[in-house]
Motif scaffolding. Structure first.
Motif, PDB file in Angstrom:
ATOM      1  N   HIS A 119       0.599  -1.195   0.470  1.00  0.00           N
ATOM      2  CA  HIS A 119       0.174  -0.094  -0.057  1.00  0.00           C
ATOM      3  C   HIS A 119       0.859   0.568   0.061  1.00  0.00           C
ATOM      4  O   HIS A 119       2.127   1.218   1.014  1.00  0.00           O
ATOM      5  CB  HIS A 119      -0.640   0.171   1.159  1.00  0.00           C
ATOM      6  CG  HIS A 119      -1.875   0.970   1.617  1.00  0.00           C
ATOM      7  ND1 HIS A 119      -2.062   2.060   1.849  1.00  0.00           N
ATOM      8  CD2 HIS A 119      -2.449   1.420   0.033  1.00  0.00           C
ATOM      9  CE1 HIS A 119      -3.209   2.852   1.914  1.00  0.00           C
ATOM     10  NE2 HIS A 119      -3.490   2.961   1.179  1.00  0.00           N
ATOM     11  N   TRP A 120       0.131   2.218  -0.619  1.00  0.00           N
ATOM     12  CA  TRP A 120       1.508   3.308  -1.161  1.00  0.00           C
ATOM     13  C   TRP A 120       0.754   4.554  -1.230  1.00  0.00           C
ATOM     14  O   TRP A 120      -0.693   4.635  -2.791  1.00  0.00           O
ATOM     15  CB  TRP A 120       2.379   3.100  -2.556  1.00  0.00           C
ATOM     16  CG  TRP A 120       3.557   4.002  -2.659  1.00  0.00           C
ATOM     17  CD1 TRP A 120       4.578   4.814  -1.826  1.00  0.00           C
ATOM     18  CD2 TRP A 120       4.248   4.864  -3.734  1.00  0.00           C
ATOM     19  NE1 TRP A 120       4.650   5.794  -2.158  1.00  0.00           N
ATOM     20  CE2 TRP A 120       5.262   5.492  -3.551  1.00  0.00           C
ATOM     21  CE3 TRP A 120       3.906   4.192  -5.291  1.00  0.00           C
ATOM     22  CZ2 TRP A 120       5.759   6.303  -4.689  1.00  0.00           C
ATOM     23  CZ3 TRP A 120       4.711   4.903  -6.150  1.00  0.00           C
ATOM     24  CH2 TRP A 120       5.361   6.135  -5.755  1.00  0.00           C
ATOM     25  N   THR A 121       1.042   5.496  -0.339  1.00  0.00           N
ATOM     26  CA  THR A 121       0.214   6.816  -0.297  1.00  0.00           C
ATOM     27  C   THR A 121       1.623   8.119  -0.933  1.00  0.00           C
ATOM     28  O   THR A 121       2.421   8.574  -0.786  1.00  0.00           O
ATOM     29  CB  THR A 121      -0.375   7.136   0.643  1.00  0.00           C
ATOM     30  OG1 THR A 121       0.811   7.138   1.911  1.00  0.00           O
ATOM     31  CG2 THR A 121      -1.704   5.964   0.665  1.00  0.00           C
ATOM     32  N   VAL A 122       0.442   9.053  -1.836  1.00  0.00           N
ATOM     33  CA  VAL A 122       1.466   9.631  -2.291  1.00  0.00           C
ATOM     34  C   VAL A 122       0.916  11.368  -2.194  1.00  0.00           C
ATOM     35  O   VAL A 122      -0.088  11.094  -2.129  1.00  0.00           O
ATOM     36  CB  VAL A 122       1.830  10.106  -3.575  1.00  0.00           C
ATOM     37  CG1 VAL A 122       2.456  11.222  -3.870  1.00  0.00           C
ATOM     38  CG2 VAL A 122       2.589   8.578  -4.153  1.00  0.00           C
ATOM     39  N   GLY A 123       1.505  12.175  -0.920  1.00  0.00           N
ATOM     40  CA  GLY A 123       0.961  13.690  -1.401  1.00  0.00           C
ATOM     41  C   GLY A 123       0.842  14.555  -2.169  1.00  0.00           C
ATOM     42  O   GLY A 123      -0.289  15.025  -2.717  1.00  0.00           O
ATOM     43  N   VAL A 124       1.419  14.267  -3.057  1.00  0.00           N
ATOM     44  CA  VAL A 124       1.565  15.850  -4.099  1.00  0.00           C
ATOM     45  C   VAL A 124       2.081  15.373  -5.164  1.00  0.00           C
ATOM     46  O   VAL A 124       3.840  14.641  -4.645  1.00  0.00           O
ATOM     47  CB  VAL A 124       1.693  16.917  -3.667  1.00  0.00           C
ATOM     48  CG1 VAL A 124       3.393  17.054  -2.987  1.00  0.00           C
ATOM     49  CG2 VAL A 124       1.093  18.451  -4.722  1.00  0.00           C
ATOM     50  N   VAL A 125       1.995  15.179  -5.954  1.00  0.00           N
ATOM     51  CA  VAL A 125       2.482  15.132  -7.530  1.00  0.00           C
ATOM     52  C   VAL A 125       3.430  16.217  -7.714  1.00  0.00           C
ATOM     53  O   VAL A 125       2.915  17.119  -8.395  1.00  0.00           O
ATOM     54  CB  VAL A 125       2.381  14.679  -8.583  1.00  0.00           C
ATOM     55  CG1 VAL A 125       3.783  13.822  -9.347  1.00  0.00           C
ATOM     56  CG2 VAL A 125       1.652  12.605  -8.109  1.00  0.00           C
ATOM     57  N   ARG A 126       4.804  16.454  -7.893  1.00  0.00           N
ATOM     58  CA  ARG A 126       5.394  17.668  -8.592  1.00  0.00           C
ATOM     59  C   ARG A 126       5.570  17.436 -10.482  1.00  0.00           C
ATOM     60  O   ARG A 126       6.280  16.629 -10.860  1.00  0.00           O
ATOM     61  CB  ARG A 126       7.179  17.845  -7.991  1.00  0.00           C
ATOM     62  CG  ARG A 126       7.054  18.507  -6.686  1.00  0.00           C
ATOM     63  CD  ARG A 126       8.919  18.563  -6.910  1.00  0.00           C
ATOM     64  NE  ARG A 126       9.493  18.577  -5.360  1.00  0.00           N
ATOM     65  CZ  ARG A 126       9.275  17.784  -4.620  1.00  0.00           C
ATOM     66  NH1 ARG A 126       9.896  16.613  -5.364  1.00  0.00           N
ATOM     67  NH2 ARG A 126       9.914  17.723  -3.623  1.00  0.00           N
ATOM     68  N   SER A 127       4.471  18.086 -10.827  1.00  0.00           N
ATOM     69  CA  SER A 127       4.538  18.352 -12.211  1.00  0.00           C
ATOM     70  C   SER A 127       3.582  19.377 -12.956  1.00  0.00           C
ATOM     71  O   SER A 127       2.930  20.753 -11.987  1.00  0.00           O
ATOM     72  CB  SER A 127       3.263  17.214 -12.634  1.00  0.00           C
ATOM     73  OG  SER A 127       2.733  17.345 -14.203  1.00  0.00           O
ATOM     74  N   ARG A 128       4.753  19.753 -13.815  1.00  0.00           N
ATOM     75  CA  ARG A 128       4.136  21.909 -14.493  1.00  0.00           C
ATOM     76  C   ARG A 128       2.985  21.666 -14.889  1.00  0.00           C
ATOM     77  O   ARG A 128       2.653  23.164 -14.537  1.00  0.00           O
ATOM     78  CB  ARG A 128       5.775  22.352 -15.403  1.00  0.00           C
ATOM     79  CG  ARG A 128       6.331  21.965 -15.144  1.00  0.00           C
ATOM     80  CD  ARG A 128       7.448  22.138 -16.136  1.00  0.00           C
ATOM     81  NE  ARG A 128       7.704  20.964 -17.401  1.00  0.00           N
ATOM     82  CZ  ARG A 128       8.330  20.765 -18.349  1.00  0.00           C
ATOM     83  NH1 ARG A 128       9.249  22.346 -18.807  1.00  0.00           N
ATOM     84  NH2 ARG A 128       8.891  20.326 -19.159  1.00  0.00           N
TER      85      ARG A 128
END
Length: 713
Positions: A400-409
């Motif tokens: 199980h993997w959670t990501v807060g925010v993705v840096r994307s332009r």
């Protein structure tokens, strides 16, 4: 007549024997004498053994032990076996214990000299305990057979292979000793050598240092380390471990305090790892993960039986962070991995490996160069790298993997929540959810490697998402844009790469535009309605919203080719229709868009606007053959008539048929679309890649599109 006289005490003793107290004292004396005799005998045996050092037991020891072990055992030098005073003292010089016949070396164990003291009760039950071990010129060879059913350290006839259980060793002095371990199934061979250890009296003045090298799964490695045993530490029976290993461009450091020299059960060990690619590290044990950029990680490792638990994980990969816990269990029939991981910030470049890109190439040269590196065609963007599905047969996993925010332009993505299940080569990314531009995406992706080539099912749902925010990175302003988009993608394909899977896919792609507004300038520019755009330009209302009644961007996919089915957008003033399609295999695009006005419009180029090129380099071609023809007609009218006559060639008479929004909002195919009067539409094609209004391919179009979409003549 006889006369009986009085009975005296002597008569009673004669009749009944001795008194009871005297009998008890006599029995106690017998027990005491037997006990004293046994103790004396034991002491005599102990004394004889102590004086002779038990040297006379050498040949019986060789014969009896060899019979018990079913191995040859020889002692060529001095031999001692006795109690000192209570511990078992064992000393042997020139001792050898043979290996099974299938082993690659003749002896399991040999030593120039072994001197140890053994806790006697541990020989009866529990784990064997050595208070002290002095080993000189030793060589230990631990091997598994090719079938991994027997090993060299499991003694007896036909007893199979038991796990290696080393005795608990409190202190050790080791010199000129080597250890070899060989496991053909794990493809592991390692050799360790121990540096000499100096001592003064009963104090250890140096560490037990070792170096070694080997090969695991065709990957060479080296290691070095030490058991640091200062005198104060030895007094408590503890040992400080330090170990460093180098393998496949990775460096791993392990340190911790062991209660015994060989006791790591339940002991927290600090582990640090760093390298250019974490996938190279886990590949050593047959575990596959997407490749990473340069990484660092630290964790606490605790071994409990066949379970290796890594807790308090913290580290980075590329420009992203990672924390959490994971456990590796060495169970049958495959390794089992359980993980719970979290990332606060994920750089979009570090997500590239999940679809087959090299993140370093993406960061340095871009996606097109990264795709080319995988073997994709020129100017392609879909990677053609093998996802290494053949390796997932080595393990099962639940993660199980959670990501807060993705840096994307361009596209704002956050709150990723991914559950991964791998059981016997069936990989499920389900559920996968994330937020995108204030909308939510949910996906279920199932990859079945039990089929050859791998079969993949894609089911991706986009909840209503504001278009202004979703497309903000592509020149769309949120101001005046209230429209939303929702979508559903269902595809199934076969292939061991993302490119191959999509190039063979079948299914449906549909994006629905409910009622809302959009930037006037963008809609009108896309429609190439020059008259409306000029009118609004003079009125200084370039951002005046255009009302969208409903819209559908739909494709039916077959053999990796997506055909417009349909593209239909109904606005207050226009009806936009798109035809044609694209191919996942060649990534070619061949589409035409046409905007018909609902009211008369001057300078309206209602001829199709072409979108051509590829995924990586799409291009708009507003100069279609129809537009050229109309321009020619305008020039002719201008020559023979007046300038006003030339304008007539570009007049849209405003006969566009408004769309019935029910089938549009349901994502129905072209054949189900209707006008507001309920009549079937005849301008949206028939779910083919033909670009003509009637859905029929023009002469030569079939061959041309076959070449574009399949790369065949």
């Amino acid at each position: 007549m006889d006369t009986a006289g009085p009975i005296t005490p002597e008569d009673r003793i004669a009749d009944h024997g001795e008194p009871a107290p005297r009998r008890h004292r006599r029995a106690w004396r017998i027990v005491r004498n037997i006990a004293i005799g046994l103790v004396a005998a034991i002491f005599l045996v102990w004394l004889v053994l102590y004086i002779t050092k038990g040297r006379f037991l050498k040949h019986p020891f060789e014969r009896i032990t060899a019979g018990l072990l079913h191995r040859d055992l020889k002692v060529r030098g001095d031999f001692q076996l006795y109690f000192d005073p209570l511990d078992i003292k064992f000393l042997a010089e020139g001792i050898t214990i043979s290996n099974p016949s299938w082993a690659t070396r003749p002896n399991l164990f040999e030593a120039g000299r072994i001197d140890t003291r053994i806790a006697p009760l541990s020989m009866i039950w529990g784990r064997k305990r050595l208070h002290f071990l002095n080993l000189t010129k030793g060589a230990i060879d631990l091997e598994w057979d090719a079938a991994h059913k027997h090993n060299s350290w499991t003694f007896g006839d036909g007893k199979g292979g038991k796990p290696l259980t080393l005795p608990l060793i409190r202190r050790a002095l080791v010199a000129q000793t080597t250890l070899r371990y060989r496991d053909p199934q794990m493809r592991l061979v390692t050799d360790l050598s121990f540096e000499p250890i100096r001592s003064q009296g009963t104090s250890i003045t140096d560490a037990i240092r070792f170096t070694g090298n080997g090969v695991v799964r065709d990957t060479p490695f080296t290691l070095s380390g030490a058991m640091l045993s200062p005198n104060a530490t030895v007094a408590r029976g503890k040992n400080e471990l330090q170990l460093t290993a180098h393998a496949a461009h990775n460096i791993v450091d392990v340190s911790g305090t062991l209660p015994g020299l060989t006791d790591i059960e339940g002991v927290p060990l600090a582990v640090k790892a760093r390298g250019r690619n974490a996938a190279e590290l886990l590949d050593i044990i047959g575990v596959v993960i997407p490749r990473t950029r340069t990484y660092t990680a630290r964790s606490t490792l605790v071994k409990t039986g066949e379970e290796y638990a890594f807790t308090h994980l913290a580290g980075t990969f590329g420009a992203s962070d990672l924390s959490g816990n994971f456990t590796i269990r060495n169970v049958k029939p495959r390794l089992k991995i359980d993980a719970k991981l979290a990332t606060r910030k994920l750089d979009i470049v570090d997500a590239a490996p999940f679809i087959g890109y090299n993140p370093d190439t993406v960061a340095a040269k871009g996606a097109i160069a990264a795709a080319a590196e995988t073997g994709a065609g020129a100017s392609h963007i879909l990677p053609d790298a093998n996802l290494r599905v053949e390796s997932i047969k080595n393990f099962d996993a639940d993660a199980h993997w959670t990501v807060g925010v993705v840096r994307s332009r361009n596209v704002p993505i956050s709150h990723i929540d991914l559950t991964v299940s791998l059981v016997d080569r069936l990989l499920k990314l389900s559920p996968l959810t994330f937020s995108m531009a204030r909308g939510n995406v949910a996906a279920d992706i199932i990859m079945d490697e039990r089929r050859a080539p791998m079969h993949t099912d894609y089911d991706i749902r986009l909840a209503p998402t504001p278009m202004g925010r979703l497309l903000a990175g592509y020149g769309v302003d949120e101001a005046g844009t209230s429209g939303v988009v929702k979508g559903h993608i269902t595809l199934a394909g076969d292939g061991d790469t993302l490119h191959d899977s999509l190039a063979s896919s079948h299914g449906r792609i549909a994006f629905i535009l409910p009622e809302g507004t959009f930037w006037t300038r963008n809609v009108q520019l896309a429609e190439l309605d020059i008259g409306t755009f000029v009118q609004k330009m003079f009125q200084d209302k370039l951002k005046e919203p255009v009302h969208i009644n409903c819209g559908l961007i739909g494709f039916t996919v077959g053999h990796g080719v997506a055909a417009a089915d349909p593209i239909l957008i109904d606005t207050t003033k226009n009806v936009m229709i798109g035809r044609g399609g694209f191919g996942f295999g060649t990534e070619a695009i061949d589409m035409a868009f046409r905007a018909d006005a609902k009211k008369i419009s001057l300078f309206s180029a209602q001829s199709p606007i072409g979108i051509e090129g590829s995924f990586a380099k799409p291009r708009i071609n507003p100069i279609s053959p129809d537009l050229v023809a109309r321009a020619g007609a305008g020039v002719a009218l201008g020559l023979v008539g007046t300038p006003l006559a030339a304008v007539l060639a570009f007049v849209d008479v405003g006969d566009a048929k408004a769309a019935q929004c029910g089938p549009v909002l349901a994502g129905a195919t072209a054949t189900a679309q209707r006008t507001t009067k309920g009549k079937p539409r005849d301008d949206v094609g028939h779910g083919t890649t033909a670009k003509a209004e009637d859905g029929k391919k023009a002469p030569g179009e079939r061959k041309e599109q076959h070449k574009k979409f399949f790369g065949l003549f």
